[in-house]
Design an enzyme around this catalytic site. Structure first.
Site, PDB file in Angstrom:
ATOM      1  N   GLY A 120       0.811  -1.213   0.000  1.00 15.41           N
ATOM      2  CA  GLY A 120       0.000   0.000   0.000  1.00 15.41           C
ATOM      3  C   GLY A 120       0.843   1.262   0.000  1.00 15.41           C
TER       4      GLY A 120
ATOM      5  N   TYR B 239       1.682   3.179  -5.659  1.00 13.14           N
ATOM      6  CA  TYR B 239       1.012   2.114  -6.422  1.00 13.14           C
ATOM      7  C   TYR B 239      -0.487   2.119  -6.108  1.00 13.14           C
ATOM      8  CZ  TYR B 239       5.725   0.677  -7.615  1.00 13.14           C
ATOM      9  OH  TYR B 239       7.007   0.657  -8.091  1.00 13.14           O
TER      10      TYR B 239
END
Length: 366
Positions: free
Chosen positions: A174, A178
């Site tokens: 996380g 991205y």
């Protein structure tokens, strides 16, 4: 190498949490290698991970692996985590376990960092919360709510497969700009539905991913969540400007079922907020009570964004923070990429034998 004055013993204490026990505090950081032709890890990749396990790495986090979605990765030799690739990963798990190690896959979707026309699926468009790249430019349409829900299920499927083939947990990527992080970041998430809004609102996609993974793996299987403030295109980006904002951001993820936070910074020794020496991992542990992994240029004098080369350096500052229990685990990236025996050498006091980082290490699997 400046010789260490501080005992490295804190690095080699066993770690025990609610659902994972490790022989020491060292973690191999996830590092994209791109040596899996057709997305399938081969015997060279198996041996690469096994060497780290044989040399006493406490927990291996694999390189990022693409979940089952056509645009999850950029590149034909980035490993996937579905279909035939799972046979390769089960070989990795088998060999790491045979060597006495523990391993989790990092589950990944690159989102809008993928360029149009990239392999492995040239026709697949990049996807993201608002169709914006990291510079905030419109590239594609926003994901529909149905597409978001299907993406959540793709993560859940990968989690179920990880458990089925014998991994010791999962890590959700996380961080760094991205896909999941694109939902977190106001520059890339302009949604007005339940997946947008303020910082807490923007955690909703990640919350649903964690909850869906938890549903698949049950209560006792570790879910590690990696997050960062910085993005690939902006090292000064912030999700949370204050410790209060960080607390608000982390709480929904804790409630969703994250067991361990992997707090990605470029330099582990830098304080996160003014008025405190705590780094991002230290603050995350203080605010959530959850175990945390710290990372960022461990054992090297050149920060990781310069992949040109770096000398080995003293671990004193790191060990002191670990001994104060500011964080629980330490992820080592380039040092371990260059030198599979790094952990063993440190434990045995062989500082002079540690290899400096050379960018040639990026061209092959040591």
């Amino acid at each position: 190498m400046s010789h260490t004055n501080v005992s490295t013993e804190p690095l080699f204490k066993p770690f025990t949490s609610e659902n994972i026990n490790l022989s020491n505090r060292t973690v191999m950081a996830p590092m994209t290698r791109g040596f899996s032709p057709g997305g399938i890890p081969n015997e060279e990749v198996v041996a690469y991970y096994r060497r780290r396990a044989e040399n006493k790495v406490g927990l291996i986090v694999t390189e990022g692996t693409g979940i089952n979605h056509p645009s999850s990765v950029s590149g034909d030799s980035i490993p996937l985590f579905h279909g035939k690739a799972l046979n390769g990963w089960s070989r990795v798990v088998e060999e790491v376990h045979n060597a006495g190690g523990k391993i989790v896959p990092q589950l990944w979707h690159v989102g809008m960092t993928r360029k149009e026309g990239e392999l492995p699926n040239e026709e697949a468009l990049p996807v993201g919360p608002s169709g914006l790249n990291l510079d905030g430019e419109k590239v594609t349409e926003s994901m529909t709510e149905e597409e978001v829900v299907n993406m959540v299920e793709a993560y859940a499927q990968a989690a179920a497969d990880a458990k089925r083939i014998g991994f010791d947990g999962i890590e959700l990527h996380g961080a760094h700009g991205y896909l999941i992080d694109q939902f977190f970041w106001e520059q890339t998430n302009k949604r007005t539905d339940r997946y947008g809004g303020d910082l807490v609102g923007r955690t909703q996609f990640a919350v649903e991913v964690v909850e869906a993974c938890r549903r698949e793996v049950g209560p006792d299987f570790p879910i590690i969540f990696r997050f960062s403030q910085w993005k690939m295109n902006d090292y000064n980006a912030k999700l949370a400007n204050t410790s209060d904002e960080l607390a608000n951001f982390l709480q929904p993820l804790v409630n969703a079922g994250v067991d361990i936070f992997h707090c990605s910074t470029r330099r582990f020794w830098e304080p996160e907020f003014e008025g405190s020496d705590l780094n991002l991992a230290g603050w995350t542990k203080k605010l959530t009570g959850k175990p945390v992994i710290s990372v960022g240029s461990v054992g090297l004098n050149g920060e990781f964004t310069s992949f040109s080369g770096a000398e080995t350096t003293s671990l004193d500052g790191l060990i002191e923070k670990l001994d104060r229990e500011e964080f629980d685990l330490v992820a080592i990236g380039r040092s371990l990429l260059m030198d599979p025996e790094w952990v063993r050498k440190v434990e045995e006091g062989r500082a002079d034998d540690l290899l400096p980082f050379d960018k040639a290490a990026l061209q092959k699997l040591y």
